[in-house]
Design a protein around this motif. Structure first.
Motif, PDB file in Angstrom:
ATOM      1  N   ILE A 250      -4.894   7.042 -34.178  1.00 22.01           N
ATOM      2  CA  ILE A 250      -6.266   6.652 -34.624  1.00 22.01           C
ATOM      3  C   ILE A 250      -7.213   7.228 -33.608  1.00 22.01           C
ATOM      4  CG2 ILE A 250      -8.078   4.487 -34.404  1.00 22.01           C
ATOM      5  CD1 ILE A 250      -5.784   2.704 -34.909  1.00 22.01           C
ATOM      6  N   PRO A 251      -8.180   8.090 -34.003  1.00 25.25           N
ATOM      7  CA  PRO A 251      -9.260   8.903 -33.151  1.00 25.25           C
ATOM      8  C   PRO A 251      -9.782   8.043 -32.040  1.00 25.25           C
ATOM      9  CG  PRO A 251      -9.499   9.402 -35.197  1.00 25.25           C
ATOM     10  CD  PRO A 251      -8.847   8.284 -35.329  1.00 25.25           C
ATOM     11  N   CYS A 252     -10.269   8.399 -30.775  1.00 25.63           N
ATOM     12  CA  CYS A 252     -10.475   7.962 -29.511  1.00 25.63           C
ATOM     13  C   CYS A 252     -11.756   7.314 -29.896  1.00 25.63           C
ATOM     14  CB  CYS A 252     -10.507   8.790 -28.510  1.00 25.63           C
ATOM     15  SG  CYS A 252     -11.302   7.979 -26.884  1.00 25.63           S
ATOM     16  N   ASP A 253     -12.765   7.866 -30.851  1.00 21.76           N
ATOM     17  CA  ASP A 253     -14.107   7.313 -30.984  1.00 21.76           C
ATOM     18  C   ASP A 253     -14.007   6.128 -31.702  1.00 21.76           C
ATOM     19  OD1 ASP A 253     -15.022   9.390 -29.756  1.00 21.76           O
ATOM     20  OD2 ASP A 253     -15.681  10.528 -31.236  1.00 21.76           O
ATOM     21  N   PHE A 254     -13.068   5.800 -32.523  1.00 19.82           N
ATOM     22  CA  PHE A 254     -12.844   4.740 -33.604  1.00 19.82           C
ATOM     23  C   PHE A 254     -12.521   3.584 -32.643  1.00 19.82           C
ATOM     24  CE2 PHE A 254     -12.113   7.195 -37.801  1.00 19.82           C
ATOM     25  CZ  PHE A 254     -13.375   7.641 -37.706  1.00 19.82           C
ATOM     26  N   VAL A 255     -11.532   3.919 -31.811  1.00 15.95           N
ATOM     27  CA  VAL A 255     -10.982   2.878 -31.162  1.00 15.95           C
ATOM     28  C   VAL A 255     -11.922   2.404 -30.002  1.00 15.95           C
ATOM     29  CG1 VAL A 255      -9.293   2.302 -29.138  1.00 15.95           C
ATOM     30  CG2 VAL A 255      -8.661   3.770 -31.120  1.00 15.95           C
ATOM     31  N   GLU A 256     -12.627   3.104 -29.407  1.00  9.24           N
ATOM     32  CA  GLU A 256     -13.851   2.828 -28.495  1.00  9.24           C
ATOM     33  C   GLU A 256     -14.783   2.152 -29.077  1.00  9.24           C
ATOM     34  OE1 GLU A 256     -15.688   6.085 -26.690  1.00  9.24           O
ATOM     35  OE2 GLU A 256     -14.092   6.712 -25.336  1.00  9.24           O
ATOM     36  N   ASP A 257     -15.278   2.335 -30.359  1.00 11.41           N
ATOM     37  CA  ASP A 257     -16.311   1.517 -31.190  1.00 11.41           C
ATOM     38  C   ASP A 257     -15.730   0.236 -31.608  1.00 11.41           C
ATOM     39  OD1 ASP A 257     -18.947   1.796 -32.861  1.00 11.41           O
ATOM     40  OD2 ASP A 257     -17.488   1.098 -34.218  1.00 11.41           O
ATOM     41  N   ILE A 258     -14.389   0.349 -31.941  1.00 13.02           N
ATOM     42  CA  ILE A 258     -14.018  -1.248 -32.429  1.00 13.02           C
ATOM     43  C   ILE A 258     -13.914  -1.970 -31.300  1.00 13.02           C
ATOM     44  CG2 ILE A 258     -11.866  -2.382 -33.353  1.00 13.02           C
ATOM     45  CD1 ILE A 258     -11.494   0.237 -34.921  1.00 13.02           C
ATOM     46  N   LEU A 259     -13.270  -1.711 -30.172  1.00 12.25           N
ATOM     47  CA  LEU A 259     -12.987  -2.222 -29.030  1.00 12.25           C
ATOM     48  C   LEU A 259     -14.248  -2.827 -28.422  1.00 12.25           C
ATOM     49  CD1 LEU A 259      -9.769  -0.748 -27.300  1.00 12.25           C
ATOM     50  CD2 LEU A 259      -9.900  -2.626 -29.044  1.00 12.25           C
ATOM     51  N   SER A 260     -15.365  -1.985 -28.283  1.00  9.72           N
ATOM     52  CA  SER A 260     -16.234  -2.375 -27.517  1.00  9.72           C
ATOM     53  C   SER A 260     -17.007  -3.554 -28.310  1.00  9.72           C
ATOM     54  CB  SER A 260     -17.369  -1.340 -27.551  1.00  9.72           C
ATOM     55  OG  SER A 260     -17.804  -0.620 -28.737  1.00  9.72           O
ATOM     56  N   ARG A 261     -16.662  -3.654 -29.464  1.00 10.07           N
ATOM     57  CA  ARG A 261     -17.208  -4.878 -30.251  1.00 10.07           C
ATOM     58  C   ARG A 261     -16.770  -6.317 -30.027  1.00 10.07           C
ATOM     59  NH1 ARG A 261     -21.210  -2.475 -33.536  1.00 10.07           N
ATOM     60  NH2 ARG A 261     -20.784  -0.228 -33.675  1.00 10.07           N
ATOM     61  N   LEU A 262     -15.559  -6.333 -29.232  1.00 15.77           N
ATOM     62  CA  LEU A 262     -14.986  -7.452 -29.179  1.00 15.77           C
ATOM     63  C   LEU A 262     -15.587  -8.265 -28.269  1.00 15.77           C
ATOM     64  CD1 LEU A 262     -11.301  -6.071 -29.005  1.00 15.77           C
ATOM     65  CD2 LEU A 262     -12.427  -7.157 -30.943  1.00 15.77           C
ATOM     66  N   ASP A 263     -15.330  -9.647 -28.111  1.00 14.65           N
ATOM     67  CA  ASP A 263     -15.734 -10.613 -26.999  1.00 14.65           C
ATOM     68  C   ASP A 263     -14.977 -10.061 -25.708  1.00 14.65           C
ATOM     69  OD1 ASP A 263     -13.507 -12.827 -26.734  1.00 14.65           O
ATOM     70  OD2 ASP A 263     -13.680 -12.388 -28.698  1.00 14.65           O
ATOM     71  N   ALA A 264     -15.323 -10.694 -24.564  1.00 14.81           N
ATOM     72  CA  ALA A 264     -14.816 -10.303 -23.247  1.00 14.81           C
ATOM     73  C   ALA A 264     -13.302 -10.962 -23.214  1.00 14.81           C
ATOM     74  CB  ALA A 264     -15.597 -10.545 -22.262  1.00 14.81           C
ATOM     75  N   LYS A 265     -12.874 -12.080 -23.585  1.00 17.06           N
ATOM     76  CA  LYS A 265     -11.652 -12.456 -23.545  1.00 17.06           C
ATOM     77  C   LYS A 265     -10.787 -11.754 -24.484  1.00 17.06           C
ATOM     78  CE  LYS A 265     -12.232 -17.039 -22.023  1.00 17.06           C
ATOM     79  NZ  LYS A 265     -12.007 -18.833 -22.007  1.00 17.06           N
ATOM     80  N   SER A 266     -11.181 -11.439 -25.623  1.00 12.75           N
ATOM     81  CA  SER A 266     -10.168 -10.732 -26.637  1.00 12.75           C
ATOM     82  C   SER A 266      -9.976  -9.341 -26.027  1.00 12.75           C
ATOM     83  CB  SER A 266     -10.739 -10.407 -27.724  1.00 12.75           C
ATOM     84  OG  SER A 266     -10.901 -11.535 -28.610  1.00 12.75           O
ATOM     85  N   LEU A 267     -10.919  -8.896 -25.336  1.00 18.23           N
ATOM     86  CA  LEU A 267     -10.860  -7.317 -24.724  1.00 18.23           C
ATOM     87  C   LEU A 267      -9.750  -7.366 -23.432  1.00 18.23           C
ATOM     88  CD1 LEU A 267     -12.115  -4.555 -24.990  1.00 18.23           C
ATOM     89  CD2 LEU A 267     -13.690  -5.039 -23.529  1.00 18.23           C
ATOM     90  N   LYS A 268     -10.049  -8.526 -22.766  1.00 19.47           N
ATOM     91  CA  LYS A 268      -8.973  -8.687 -21.908  1.00 19.47           C
ATOM     92  C   LYS A 268      -7.572  -8.510 -22.128  1.00 19.47           C
ATOM     93  CE  LYS A 268      -8.083  -9.669 -17.294  1.00 19.47           C
ATOM     94  NZ  LYS A 268      -8.483  -8.640 -16.183  1.00 19.47           N
ATOM     95  N   ARG A 269      -7.266  -9.327 -23.146  1.00 19.98           N
ATOM     96  CA  ARG A 269      -5.797  -9.450 -23.924  1.00 19.98           C
ATOM     97  C   ARG A 269      -5.363  -7.983 -24.235  1.00 19.98           C
ATOM     98  NH1 ARG A 269      -7.581 -14.477 -25.895  1.00 19.98           N
ATOM     99  NH2 ARG A 269      -8.220 -13.450 -27.687  1.00 19.98           N
ATOM    100  N   CYS A 270      -6.360  -7.084 -24.528  1.00 19.51           N
ATOM    101  CA  CYS A 270      -6.235  -5.606 -25.227  1.00 19.51           C
ATOM    102  C   CYS A 270      -5.556  -4.831 -23.918  1.00 19.51           C
ATOM    103  CB  CYS A 270      -7.339  -5.177 -26.020  1.00 19.51           C
ATOM    104  SG  CYS A 270      -7.866  -5.851 -27.428  1.00 19.51           S
ATOM    105  N   GLU A 271      -5.894  -5.290 -22.747  1.00 20.81           N
ATOM    106  CA  GLU A 271      -5.452  -4.515 -21.704  1.00 20.81           C
ATOM    107  C   GLU A 271      -3.813  -4.387 -21.673  1.00 20.81           C
ATOM    108  OE1 GLU A 271      -7.037  -6.162 -18.152  1.00 20.81           O
ATOM    109  OE2 GLU A 271      -8.844  -5.243 -18.700  1.00 20.81           O
ATOM    110  N   CYS A 272      -3.334  -5.188 -22.287  1.00 21.16           N
ATOM    111  CA  CYS A 272      -1.937  -5.474 -22.206  1.00 21.16           C
ATOM    112  C   CYS A 272      -1.199  -4.680 -23.427  1.00 21.16           C
ATOM    113  CB  CYS A 272      -1.252  -6.718 -22.248  1.00 21.16           C
ATOM    114  SG  CYS A 272      -2.096  -7.840 -21.078  1.00 21.16           S
ATOM    115  N   VAL A 273      -1.870  -3.810 -24.332  1.00 19.97           N
ATOM    116  CA  VAL A 273      -1.165  -3.147 -25.363  1.00 19.97           C
ATOM    117  C   VAL A 273      -0.614  -1.738 -24.916  1.00 19.97           C
ATOM    118  CG1 VAL A 273      -2.012  -1.669 -27.363  1.00 19.97           C
ATOM    119  CG2 VAL A 273      -3.124  -3.877 -27.114  1.00 19.97           C
TER     120      VAL A 273
END
Length: 395
Positions: free
Chosen positions: A19-42
């Motif tokens: 998945i292109p970096c720009d797409f990932v950044e755009d999608i992740l930046s729209r998540l709430d903070a708690k969901s984004l925190k869980r994404c750090e474990c990916v």
């Protein structure tokens, strides 16, 4: 060498599953903070991306405004804090203070910026930074200035150094003599705390009243009102000042501290007749309205006025955004001497109102010109605008 550099660049453009970096950044930046925190474990790659200042700022800009309510202690239960939706005030999450004992009173707000709350505890003269969304806090080391009850405190984020700063303006001058709430007078002690260095540095308050026609030697800063507000990367306090006797024809002003340049300045504010007469000085408050410096005031006949500075730093750009009579807005039962009063003005244009003859908060949508909701007032003595973020306080 060129091929190696090209390969590294290509790898940076793909973060996960091709998945292109720009797409990932755009999608992740729209998540709430708690969901984004869980994404750090990916993966380590995602963790690296999510911790960059660029992404943190991008994510912050796309978050919805919230409001934080500070609940007082009930019986033997510890004080708690609620993060609520800014439109309907429904509770999103509830948090216990990790640094407050059960039988202690809750701390007070010094300010909020970029998802971090600044709080101070008068019981033990301690100050804290806290990101309740990710449950990280930092107790500030003792400052070289006096206790917090004799100081004005403010919190702000410096984007140039990606650093949180706390400013404490003391009423003690360079000769170690205490004034009567004169913390913004020339020569008073100022402490600046940096989260990055976890240390304080000292400076002296400059003469921010130098452009006034009257002699600065007799300027008296009567008081600072409310907690600090951040606009245009500057911390702001509202003050009353003058060169006459106590509370006799004071002037209303706003002190700004640039977090990057670390300089103070005085901003002229609209002047109101009931302020100049020395009445209702407690019913004034600063706010950040859609990125603009604003303030509201309530006069003796329950009329709220909201003023907005259209161009930051230009005192001629103040304009009256709204004037509303609370007696007509709520009910005919609100009289001239009612205890109904405006409490706060949130960044999304909501005017929060408390009417002590009932047990509810009211909030008025200044954009649609209607009363939008109510909430039980019991146990909610203080609140502040807030935006959830993933800013870490423990490096």
């Amino acid at each position: 060498m060129a091929s190696k550099f090209k390969k590294e660049e290509e790898e940076k453009r793909v973060l996960y599953n091709n998945i292109p970096c720009d797409f990932v950044e755009d999608i992740l930046s729209r998540l709430d903070a708690k969901s984004l925190k869980r994404c750090e474990c990916v993966s380590k790659t995602w963790l690296s991306l999510l911790q960059t200042p660029y992404f943190i700022n991008l994510h912050l800009r796309r978050q919805l405004p919230r409001v934080v309510f500070l609940h007082k202690r009930v019986r033997r239960f510890a004080p708690t804090l609620s993060i609520c939706d800014c439109e309907n005030f429904a509770e999103i999450s509830s948090h216990k203070f990790p640094f407050i004992e059960i039988d202690c009173r809750p701390p007070s707000f010094m300010g909020s910026d970029n998802g971090v709350l600044g709080l101070f505890d008068l019981d033990n003269s301690s100050a804290y930074l806290w990101n309740p969304t990710i449950n990280e806090f930092k107790e500030l080391p003792p400052s070289p200035q006096c206790r917090h009850k004799n100081s004005a405190l403010g919190l702000g984020y410096d984007p140039l150094t990606t650093d949180f700063k706390v400013v404490k303006v003391s009423s003690r001058d360079k000769d170690r003599v205490f004034g009567s709430r004169n913390g913004f007078k020339e020569g008073c002690q100022v402490g600046i705390y940096s989260l990055r260095s976890n240390s304080w540095k000292a400076m002296l308050m400059p003469n921010i009243f130098s452009e006034l026609e009257s002699s600065t030697s007799i300027i008296t800063v009567y008081t600072s009102l409310g907690c600090s507000i951040v606009v245009n990367e500057c911390i702001h306090w509202i003050i009353l000042y003058g060169n006459t006797t106590y509370y006799h024809q004071p002037s209303l002003g706003i002190v700004a501290f640039d977090t990057s340049l670390e300089k103070f300045k005085l901003i002229e504010s609209p002047q109101f007749p009931h302020i100049e007469n020395g009445s209702n000085i407690r019913k004034l408050k600063l706010a950040n309205f859609s990125g603009c410096l604003s303030l509201f005031t309530l006069d003796e006949v329950t009329v709220v006025e909201i003023w907005v500075m259209k161009k930051y730093g230009d005192s001629d750009s103040w304009f009256k955004y709204l004037s509303v009579n609370l007696s007509n807005l709520l009910s005919s039962g609100v009289g001239q001497h009612s205890d109904c009063f405006g409490v706060d003005f949130l960044s999304n244009g909501i005017l929060v109102i408390s009417w002590t003859e009932t047990d509810y908060w009211f909030w008025y949508d200044t954009k649609s010109k209607r009363l939008v909701n109510t909430l039980p007032r019991s146990g909610m003595p203080d609140f502040i605008s807030y935006i959830e973020s993933t800013y870490k306080l423990k490096a």
